[in-house]
Design an enzyme around this catalytic site. Structure first.
Site, short mmCIF file in Angstrom:
data_model
loop_
_atom_site.label_atom_id
_atom_site.label_comp_id
_atom_site.label_asym_id
_atom_site.label_seq_id
_atom_site.Cartn_x
_atom_site.Cartn_y
_atom_site.Cartn_z
N TRP A 184 45.20 45.66 84.60
CA TRP A 184 45.67 44.28 84.77
C TRP A 184 47.19 44.24 84.77
O TRP A 184 47.81 43.48 85.51
CB TRP A 184 45.12 43.41 83.63
CG TRP A 184 45.63 41.99 83.66
CD1 TRP A 184 45.09 40.93 84.33
CD2 TRP A 184 46.80 41.48 82.98
NE1 TRP A 184 45.83 39.80 84.12
CE2 TRP A 184 46.89 40.11 83.30
CE3 TRP A 184 47.75 42.04 82.15
CZ2 TRP A 184 47.91 39.29 82.81
CZ3 TRP A 184 48.76 41.23 81.67
CH2 TRP A 184 48.84 39.88 81.99
N HIS A 185 47.82 45.10 83.93
CA HIS A 185 49.28 45.10 83.86
C HIS A 185 49.92 45.59 85.14
O HIS A 185 51.03 45.18 85.48
CB HIS A 185 49.75 45.96 82.68
CG HIS A 185 49.65 45.26 81.37
ND1 HIS A 185 48.48 45.20 80.65
CD2 HIS A 185 50.56 44.56 80.65
CE1 HIS A 185 48.68 44.50 79.55
NE2 HIS A 185 49.93 44.10 79.52
N GLY A 186 49.28 46.49 85.84
CA GLY A 186 49.88 46.95 87.08
C GLY A 186 49.02 48.00 87.76
O GLY A 186 48.21 48.67 87.11
#
Lengths: 79, 477
Positions: free
Chosen positions: B324-326
């Site tokens: 989700w962060h990257g």
């Protein structure tokens, strides 16, 4: 109204001496009841009452009162 | 439009003055228009994506609520999740997937050369997608009734203080505040101003100055000196915390000024003594979202696997949290690392009560500080993975930490004094908050001490604050 049987089962599983359970009590407000111990409590209740809850039934529980209502529908002798 | 710019200050001043003049219904409409302008300044075309998500979840939630048949409810829930995840998947992960596919095929001798379609990442997509999905999931779980007002729901999703990088407010908390008239409260306004001020200080003085230590190091080539790796990991730990907590404080403060109460997003995370404690204090709006909508369904459905079910749910949740962060392998590995330390903690948790802390108050404090420092290093190691350009860089840094530690090397003491000069005021404020168990403890200090605090912060901000108005780290997520 939370039954003594349900209260005792939760207290035993969480190794608590006592806790003032109310219908609107949220699970995560009970000491020791967190996301890591959640399923242990659920499994202990299922074993105590000899019932199986569905995933959707469990996800729709908002508080201990809802859990008592669900147990009552599956296990009327506890109500 | 960045929170830490004069352009935004002017924008908010106009919005706030209009807000004070308008009646409730028009306050909401004006805030929606302001939110669209705020977002549209980056790229107005991506507003269509936000409204696609809003319309989908607005309609699906009404249909779920109206339906009596469980299968129909589930069908609309699946439609909502599929639409949201398809948009997020296409815009955020398509490039990552194609690049990895190309490398995999090349590995097997099938040569495919680009150029592939390079898809631009719409800013804030990861945040508003989780926000709008939580609404439909809450309606499906009977946790709330859907609203009939499309525009008020649109404001819940697009509310400009939270649109780009959270906090990921839940509809059951924020929507009732949008639907009901809000009263202007001077105490709330004052708290809001303090949070904005402290958030700007965290970002402009602490985070942006620490970035000047962190960024050149991560852009450099190996070999790395272990002591520098260690110190830079501390610097990054404070940089990312102040960058994101600063953003969250400004977002919560802006809301408070207008009468909106939002959940805290950080609660002294570096005072944690274990991973479960850390995730109750760090990015709280994301960790509770993941707990309620991903981890709990997984763990409940796999409960007959007992401890293995918990371990499975933790690993899946945190690997997806990383992703989700990257869209990069370093984030996936960071997520797996967080999942793994939680699994290990779950394994040793029953043994912990048997280790009795010292009875003496001084020894007890030292014992607590020891646990805090030990766990801080575990977090710092994870943050090295999080910040690194690649896994190769991570391995080079580990090599430096293991076999190339030189504490007396030139530059090391400069980094150390740099970190201390930027974080000392944060440490003082957080010790006060920890001691008083009050996030607003500064506001309760003696007026003279408070005046000194504001003067010192303002001086540091104006004289040493980074003036370039740099982007918040979490904008890229």
């Amino acid at each position: 109204m939370i039954s003594e049987r349900l209260k005792k089962t939760i207290l035993m599983e969480l190794q608590l001496k006592d806790f003032n359970f109310k219908d609107e009590t949220h699970a995560y407000l009970v000491p020791g009841w967190d996301s890591l111990t959640h399923i242990n409590v659920i499994l202990a209740i299922e074993k105590e009452y000899g019932v199986r809850f569905t995933t959707t039934e469990l996800l729709r529980l908002k508080n201990i009162g809802d859990l008592q209502v669900l147990i009552n529908t599956k296990c009327p002798e506890d109500s | 439009m960045l929170f830490n710019t004069l352009q935004f200050a002017l924008f908010f001043l106009i919005v706030f003055l209009l807000y004070l003049l308008l009646p409730h219904k028009w306050q909401n409409r004006m805030l929606l228009v302001a939110s669209c302008i705020f977002y549209g300044i980056w790229d107005w075309r991506f507003l269509t994506l936000i409204f696609a998500s809003i319309t989908t979840d607005y309609l699906c939630s009404l249909k779920i609520h109206e339906a009596n048949d469980e299968r129909i409810k589930k069908r609309y829930l699946i439609v909502s999740i599929a639409v949201n995840l398809s948009i997020l998947g296409f815009f955020k992960y398509c490039n990552f997937f194609l690049d990895n596919l190309q490398q995999l095929l090349n590995h097997f001798g099938i040569m495919i050369h680009g150029p592939f379609l390079r898809i631009a990442l719409p800013i804030g997509i990861s945040f508003y997608t989780l926000k709008t999905m939580s609404y439909t999931l809450d309606v499906y779980r009977n946790e709330m009734k859907p609203t009939k007002s499309f525009w008020d729901y649109a404001l819940y999703v697009a509310f400009f203080p939270q649109l780009i990088a959270g906090p990921i407010a839940r509809a059951k908390d924020l929507l009732p505040q949008i639907l009901a008239p809000r009263k202007f409260n001077l105490e709330s306004f004052y708290e809001g101003c303090y949070l904005i001020f402290w958030g700007v200080f965290q970002k402009v003085f602490i985070a942006d100055n620490l970035a000047r230590i962190v960024n050149p190091f991560f852009a450099s080539q190996p070999p790395y000196n272990g002591s520098t790796v260690l110190l830079v990991s501390y610097a990054f730990a404070f940089q990312i915390y102040c960058d994101f907590a600063g953003y969250s404080n400004i977002a919560i403060g802006l809301g408070k000024c207008m009468g909106f109460e939002t959940m805290a997003n950080f609660n002294l995370p570096y005072f944690s003594t274990n991973p479960a404690d850390f995730w109750r204090r760090w990015h709280i709006s994301l960790s509770t979202w993941l707990r309620d909508y991903l981890y709990t369904p997984l763990v409940v459905s796999k409960r007959y696997w007992k401890k293995w079910g918990v371990a499975f749910a933790l690993m899946v949740t945190f690997i997806l949290c990383g992703l989700w962060h990257g869209a990069a392998w370093t984030f996936v590995v960071w997520g797996a690392y967080q999942g793994a330390i939680l699994v290990i903690f779950m394994g040793i948790q029953p043994l912990l009560p048997k280790i009795s802390p010292p009875k003496n108050m001084l020894l007890e404090t030292i014992w607590f500080l020891g646990k805090v420092l030990f766990f801080f290093h575990i977090i710092c190691f994870g943050l090295l993975i999080f910040r690194a350009q690649s896994m190769i860089q991570v391995f080079s840094m580990i090599q430096g930490l293991v076999s190339n530690v030189k504490f007396n090397q030139a530059g090391t003491s400069g980094i150390f004094s740099g970190i201390i000069s930027f974080v000392w005021i944060l440490i003082l404020v957080e010790l006060l908050q920890f001691k008083t168990k009050d996030s607003m403890a500064v506001l309760k200090l003696h007026p003279a001490i408070r005046a000194i605090f504001y003067c010192v912060c303002l001086f540091l901000l104006l004289v040493y604050g980074a003036t370039e108005g740099s982007v918040f780290i979490y904008f890229q997520f």
